[in-house]
Scaffold this motif. Structure first.
Motif, PDB file in Angstrom:
ATOM      1  N   ASN A 166      -0.581  -0.997  -8.419  1.00 48.01           N
ATOM      2  CA  ASN A 166      -0.512   0.079  -7.426  1.00 48.01           C
ATOM      3  C   ASN A 166      -1.877   0.739  -7.239  1.00 48.01           C
ATOM      4  O   ASN A 166      -1.986   1.961  -7.109  1.00 48.01           O
ATOM      5  CB  ASN A 166       0.518   1.123  -7.862  1.00 48.01           C
ATOM      6  CG  ASN A 166       1.937   0.610  -7.776  1.00 48.01           C
ATOM      7  OD1 ASN A 166       2.518   0.499  -6.708  1.00 48.01           O
ATOM      8  ND2 ASN A 166       2.490   0.259  -8.926  1.00 48.01           N
ATOM      9  N   SER A 167      -2.919  -0.092  -7.194  1.00 48.96           N
ATOM     10  CA  SER A 167      -4.283   0.446  -7.095  1.00 48.96           C
ATOM     11  C   SER A 167      -4.997   0.034  -5.815  1.00 48.96           C
ATOM     12  O   SER A 167      -6.224   0.113  -5.732  1.00 48.96           O
ATOM     13  CB  SER A 167      -5.106   0.015  -8.313  1.00 48.96           C
ATOM     14  OG  SER A 167      -5.180  -1.397  -8.390  1.00 48.96           O
ATOM     15  N   ARG A 168      -4.238  -0.399  -4.810  1.00 44.62           N
ATOM     16  CA  ARG A 168      -4.819  -0.629  -3.480  1.00 44.62           C
ATOM     17  C   ARG A 168      -4.028   0.217  -2.502  1.00 44.62           C
ATOM     18  O   ARG A 168      -2.826   0.024  -2.315  1.00 44.62           O
ATOM     19  CB  ARG A 168      -4.773  -2.107  -3.091  1.00 44.62           C
ATOM     20  CG  ARG A 168      -5.684  -2.974  -3.928  1.00 44.62           C
ATOM     21  CD  ARG A 168      -5.786  -4.379  -3.388  1.00 44.62           C
ATOM     22  NE  ARG A 168      -6.579  -4.436  -2.161  1.00 44.62           N
ATOM     23  CZ  ARG A 168      -6.825  -5.562  -1.478  1.00 44.62           C
ATOM     24  NH1 ARG A 168      -6.303  -6.699  -1.906  1.00 44.62           N
ATOM     25  NH2 ARG A 168      -7.554  -5.545  -0.406  1.00 44.62           N
ATOM     26  N   ALA A 181       0.827  -1.203   0.000  1.00 42.97           N
ATOM     27  CA  ALA A 181       0.000   0.000   0.000  1.00 42.97           C
ATOM     28  C   ALA A 181       0.865   1.259   0.000  1.00 42.97           C
ATOM     29  O   ALA A 181       0.542   2.248  -0.667  1.00 42.97           O
ATOM     30  CB  ALA A 181      -0.938  -0.004   1.206  1.00 42.97           C
ATOM     31  N   GLN A 182       1.973   1.219   0.739  1.00 44.05           N
ATOM     32  CA  GLN A 182       2.873   2.369   0.755  1.00 44.05           C
ATOM     33  C   GLN A 182       3.544   2.548  -0.597  1.00 44.05           C
ATOM     34  O   GLN A 182       3.717   3.680  -1.074  1.00 44.05           O
ATOM     35  CB  GLN A 182       3.924   2.197   1.849  1.00 44.05           C
ATOM     36  CG  GLN A 182       4.803   3.415   2.064  1.00 44.05           C
ATOM     37  CD  GLN A 182       4.000   4.655   2.403  1.00 44.05           C
ATOM     38  OE1 GLN A 182       3.129   4.624   3.269  1.00 44.05           O
ATOM     39  NE2 GLN A 182       4.280   5.770   1.727  1.00 44.05           N
ATOM     40  N   ALA A 183       3.912   1.440  -1.230  1.00 44.10           N
ATOM     41  CA  ALA A 183       4.503   1.521  -2.567  1.00 44.10           C
ATOM     42  C   ALA A 183       3.509   2.115  -3.561  1.00 44.10           C
ATOM     43  O   ALA A 183       3.894   2.873  -4.467  1.00 44.10           O
ATOM     44  CB  ALA A 183       4.947   0.132  -3.024  1.00 44.10           C
ATOM     45  N   ASP A 219      -9.273   3.544  -7.947  1.00 43.66           N
ATOM     46  CA  ASP A 219      -8.694   4.112  -9.154  1.00 43.66           C
ATOM     47  C   ASP A 219      -7.277   3.594  -9.384  1.00 43.66           C
ATOM     48  O   ASP A 219      -6.477   3.515  -8.446  1.00 43.66           O
ATOM     49  CB  ASP A 219      -8.631   5.635  -9.062  1.00 43.66           C
ATOM     50  CG  ASP A 219      -9.992   6.284  -9.279  1.00 43.66           C
ATOM     51  OD1 ASP A 219     -10.901   5.596  -9.768  1.00 43.66           O
ATOM     52  OD2 ASP A 219     -10.127   7.476  -8.955  1.00 43.66           O
ATOM     53  N   ALA A 220      -6.995   3.262 -10.635  1.00 42.14           N
ATOM     54  CA  ALA A 220      -5.631   2.982 -11.067  1.00 42.14           C
ATOM     55  C   ALA A 220      -5.198   4.144 -11.960  1.00 42.14           C
ATOM     56  O   ALA A 220      -5.905   4.502 -12.903  1.00 42.14           O
ATOM     57  CB  ALA A 220      -5.558   1.667 -11.835  1.00 42.14           C
ATOM     58  N   LEU A 221      -4.069   4.743 -11.655  1.00 39.59           N
ATOM     59  CA  LEU A 221      -3.567   5.890 -12.404  1.00 39.59           C
ATOM     60  C   LEU A 221      -2.721   5.386 -13.567  1.00 39.59           C
ATOM     61  O   LEU A 221      -1.670   4.786 -13.354  1.00 39.59           O
ATOM     62  CB  LEU A 221      -2.745   6.796 -11.487  1.00 39.59           C
ATOM     63  CG  LEU A 221      -2.226   8.101 -12.091  1.00 39.59           C
ATOM     64  CD1 LEU A 221      -3.388   9.039 -12.403  1.00 39.59           C
ATOM     65  CD2 LEU A 221      -1.242   8.770 -11.140  1.00 39.59           C
TER      66      LEU A 221
END
Length: 556
Positions: free
Chosen positions: A332-334, A201-203, A303-305
């Motif tokens: 990287n969407s959580r 989550a931090q990543a 959301d996924a950027l």
């Protein structure tokens, strides 16, 4: 469990109904999942039509009202997300309780179930004081015809909704369901707090910050701001069987998934129209990568950027970029949504831009044969489209995909201030046309405008590119004017930076804070990069440089 014969009031002005009594395995409280926390904020602020799912099921012949109530009791008893409320930053799972099912006499009306569903969907849920599910049944002379189910987004995402719908259909048939093996939301919440999950989550937050600091803050940059915009947008439905066949050939040649290929076509055409070298999509990610979560009935979507660099000579190059970008984005969407909001506010202050939801992509299709629904038309047309009634959607443009196999079927929402109907039609149909052409060859980017009919937007005097963003100097001046009130000022564009001279006494930090406070919803504005506070104001616009300087700086 047996059907209740009790009658109860549901909502003010609504009819009485039957009572379904549910009994779960536990009563428990704990932290919300990141998906739940993200959705609570949206449920409280976004239009109910966006945050409340609805569906209508036919009741199989021979079933009774008692069977409907039993199906409802089993459904709610099996899934804790349907009996969870949120208070004091915790989720609270009710071990038992009652759900009232509205009963409506149809008198043969074929539209009544849809009317009831629309009415129940339009009422905002109270996450703290109300079960996140509403049900109704229409009957004809006491015989149940349709079941209506409304659930809020704190309960499920689109995939979870499909699982729930299928299960309710089986329960209405009287089938005995297998035990639930997927984790319940409370179990997911505790798993998200183990060291490995916290590290991921931090990543994800680092990924977001890194990209937010470099990407264009808007794709469809125009000299408009949201103000009191109600986001009632035109919707174009686009369908093409040939595009679906094309996606298979594109995947074979490039290794790009159907979903990523559609997203690539969407972002490429939007970026070309807007004159952007990078187009940024927010793809709604279902986050069901781990096997144990594939049958999970709960909200995982966030959301996924997806920033896609468009500086490629051909569409195949953009497809490869899109594949890499989507993989990185979905991984990287959580994340903690509260922490992301803080990051977005920090980046907004440091860059002086407001990040706009210009391109939103929501792929709700289910891969695999036999998963599409409805009749697929083969009428000889490569691409078919028609306009749907306007509906609310707080984005500049958004593509919601229904199916990608057998037939490409999606709806494009478009803000007419940024994309008039004629241009929106060219964009929507152009996505399918580009995919069809790309099945045969690697399409040069130079041919995309001719192929789709989408031409680059002409930007007149006053438009400049700053920090990867299109900016209109008149809009920057209007932003500053709204922030400083009657204080004299002048904005200039010098060596790639926006410089603001203004009369004191005031500090750069104070004026920058005031400008940032006025940024929200302004698509073509950016705060100045440097502030020069002068002792007084000049007699002419060119006289600022001759004034004594009281203070200067970035204000960041």
């Amino acid at each position: 469990m047996s059907a209740g014969g009790q009658v109860a009031e549901v909502l003010p002005g609504s009819p009485a109904g039957l009572v379904a009594r549910f009994q779960g395995e536990r009563t428990a409280s704990g932290p919300p999942t990141v998906g739940q926390a993200n959705m609570i904020r949206c449920v409280l602020t976004d239009p109910p039509e966006h945050m409340n799912y609805r569906f209508v099921l036919n009741v199989p012949p021979g079933r009774t009202l008692g069977d409907v109530v039993t199906a409802a009791e089993l459904l709610v008893s099996r899934h804790e997300s349907l009996r969870t409320t949120f208070r004091d930053d915790l989720q609270h799972v009710a071990g038992e309780g009652e759900l009232v099912i509205e009963v409506h006499e149809s008198r043969g009306s074929a539209d009544l179930a849809d009317e009831v569903a629309a009415r129940l969907q339009a009422v905002r849920f109270d996450p703290a004081g109300e079960l996140p599910v509403r049900m109704a049944v229409t009957v004809n002379d006491g015989v149940p015809e349709h079941v209506v189910l409304i659930v809020t987004h704190t309960t499920v995402d689109a995939v979870g909704l499909g699982l729930m719908r299928a299960e309710l259909g089986r329960l209405l048939l009287g089938e005995v369901p297998a035990p639930v093996t997927a984790p319940q939301p409370l179990d997911v919440a505790w798993a998200e707090r183990n060291p490995a999950s916290l590290k991921r989550a931090q990543a994800a937050l680092t990924y977001w910050r890194t990209n937010l600091e470099r990407i264009p803050r808007s794709t469809f940059t125009a000299s408009v701001d949201d103000g009191d915009n109600d986001w009632l947008l035109p919707r174009l439905r686009v369908r093409s069987t040939r595009a679906a066949r094309a996606l298979g050939r594109i995947g074979t040649r490039t290794g790009v998934s159907r979903s990523a290929a559609v997203l690539a076509a969407y972002t490429l055409i939007a970026g070309l129209r807007a004159g952007q070298r990078t187009a940024v999509a927010l793809a709604i990610s279902a986050n069901r990568f781990r096997p144990e979560l594939r049958e999970y009935v709960g909200p995982l979507a966030q959301d996924a950027l997806v920033p896609i660099d468009l500086d490629e000579p051909t569409f195949d190059g953009v497809l490869r970029r899109a594949r890499a970008a989507t993989l990185a984005a979905y991984q990287n969407s959580r994340f903690d949504s509260d922490a992301l909001v803080q990051i977005m506010e920090e980046v907004q202050r440091s860059r002086g831009v407001f990040f706009a939801r210009d391109i939103v992509f929501n792929d709700m299709s289910v891969p695999g044969p036999g998963r599409r629904t409805g009749r697929i038309e083969e009428d000889g047309q490569d691409v078919r489209s028609h306009w749907l009634p306007d509906a609310t959607m707080p984005t500049r443009t958004s593509v919601w995909v229904r199916t990608l196999e057998g037939e490409v079927d999606f709806t494009l929402w478009a803000d007419p201030r940024c994309l008039p109907r004629e241009d929106a039609e060219a964009l929507g149909e152009g996505i399918a046309r580009l995919l069809i052409e790309a099945a045969e060859r690697d399409v040069p980017i130079s041919e995309v405008s001719a192929l789709t009919g989408v031409v680059p937007l002409e930007r007149g005097p006053g438009w400049v590119t700053v920090d990867a963003c299109w900016v209109h100097l008149a809009e920057v001046e209007r932003l500053v004017r709204d922030a400083v009130g009657e204080r004299p000022f002048r904005v200039t564009f010098e060596d790639g930076r926006l410089v603001c001279h203004l009369a004191g006494p005031v500090t750069p930090q104070e004026i920058h804070t005031a400008c940032v406070g006025k940024l929200s919803g302004r698509m073509a504005a950016m705060t100045p990069h440097h502030y020069v506070v002068c002792d007084g104001a000049p007699a002419s616009p060119d006289g600022w440089a001759a004034l004594p300087v009281l203070d200067e700086g970035t204000g960041r």
